[in-house]
Design a protein around this motif. Structure first.
Motif: not given
Length: 387
Positions: A60-70, A369-376
């Motif tokens: 999975v392309d994990v070169s950019s990961v977003d740690l933010s959430t609501t 783990c191959g996830v790019r956002t918290v929602g994933e």
């Protein structure tokens, strides 16, 4: 002023804990580090995370990961909030404000405890970020109502009600160390303090901290036999569902309930209109032998069925723990001891270092783990043995 050598180089929350332990007299450290009775739940909270295994998905392309959430309808830079912690100033003066400022700088919510060593108003002035106020249910209802009015006037965005402390847990480290809360020192303590002169000099220079929000409320322990449970002696063991509903009806902003483990209780809270539920056993400091919150989390999430946000605390020590909690349905986790240890080791720098450690480990775990956002982050990341 204490040197902050070592804080910036700490690689883990465990290392921050050791730095804090070196700086504090044993009885003071034990007050924050310890838990109830045999401390089975304290250890189980950590071991339950370790038993969970992640099932990563590569390629999975994990070169950019977003740690933010609501969280509670607003952006948080991490799926993390600061849990309420009592008496930080007894470990080191200024720790309450240091942690609150570190949270604001990191873009995550901070919860001020009823039994903090900084007032509602002082934290609002010194650390203008996302602020929540945690209320213990006091026997003195007029005093409690005054605290809630002050939190509202100071523009705290949410009220957190802690419901797992009808009485104080039996914290045997405190009993052995002859520690009460507020602290009342003896000649034995002074001997211990002599081996930690910087802590002693800081207390002599600034004076003993005060539980500022409880000024005017009698909370002194009356005898050594009650020291272990003195934390809860002013709290109301008669508090029930009707009282909670009354508070929900009267509080005009978001309300969080902390200290839930049973799915049926979570169902009732969601039906009542509670905005968020914290699955928690108080860090093992109340009922020893209670289920680890990470193990109770899936049942609560299923019971709530999306009607309220579900968070958890207790035993969170690694960024991978945050991933595991989110994979089991938590919207966020609360951390308490981690930022305390950081603040004791290096005030705001130390608290910020604790948050940074979590953020770095969270990002790395998500990438691996191959996830790019918290929602994933989903339940498929948890390995389940089919045997």
């Amino acid at each position: 002023m204490w040197k902050q050598r070592g804080v910036s180089n700490a690689c883990s929350i465990g290392e921050l804990r050791l730095l804090a332990k070196r700086k504090l007299p044993p009885g003071i450290f034990d007050f924050f580090d310890g838990a109830a009775e045999d401390e089975v739940s304290l250890e189980e909270n950590i071991q339950a995370f370790r038993r969970l295994r992640l099932l990563p998905r590569p390629l999975v392309d994990v070169s950019s990961v977003d740690l933010s959430t609501t969280i509670l309808g607003a952006r948080s830079e991490l799926p993390i909030a600061i849990a309420p912690t009592g008496g930080p100033g007894f470990g080191r003066h200024g720790s309450d404000g240091a942690i609150a400022r570190a949270a604001a700088e990191a873009g995550i919510p901070y919860t001020l405890s009823t039994s903090a060593t900084a007032s509602i108003e002082r934290i609002a002035r010194e650390a203008p970020g996302r602020l929540w106020f945690q209320a213990y249910i006091l026997r003195n209802r007029e005093f409690l109502n005054g605290l809630l009015a002050r939190a509202l006037a100071a523009d705290y965005e949410a009220l957190m009600i802690t419901v797992d402390l009808p009485v104080g847990g039996k914290r045997e480290r405190d009993a052995r160390n002859r520690m009460s809360f507020p602290f009342r020192f003896s000649a034995r303590h002074l001997r211990d303090f002599a081996f930690h002169p910087r802590w002693l000099l800081a207390m002599a220079r600034h004076g003993m901290p005060v539980i500022e929000n409880l000024i005017g409320l009698e909370t002194q322990a009356t005898s050594a036999s009650r020291i272990a449970s003195s934390v809860g002696r002013s709290y109301d063991p008669s508090f029930d569902w009707d009282r909670l509903k009354e508070m929900r009806d009267n509080w005009p902003r978001r309300m969080i309930v902390k200290g839930i483990l049973h799915p049926d209780d979570a169902d009732c809270l969601a039906a009542m209109g509670i905005d968020a539920i914290v699955v928690s056993n108080h860090g093992g400091r109340q009922l020893d032998g209670s289920v680890a919150p990470i193990d109770a989390l899936p049942g609560v999430v299923a019971s709530v069925a999306g009607r309220a946000e579900v968070w958890m605390d207790s035993g969170v020590r690694r960024g991978s723990d945050v991933v595991k909690a989110c994979a089991l349905g938590a919207s966020a986790v609360l951390i308490g001891r981690a930022t305390l240890f950081g603040a004791f080791a290096g005030l705001e720098e130390g608290a910020s270092r604790a948050i940074t450690i979590f953020a770095d480990e969270l990002e790395r775990t998500m990438q691996l783990c191959g996830v790019r956002t918290v929602g994933e982050i989903g339940s498929g990341l948890i390995f389940r043995d089919s045997r």
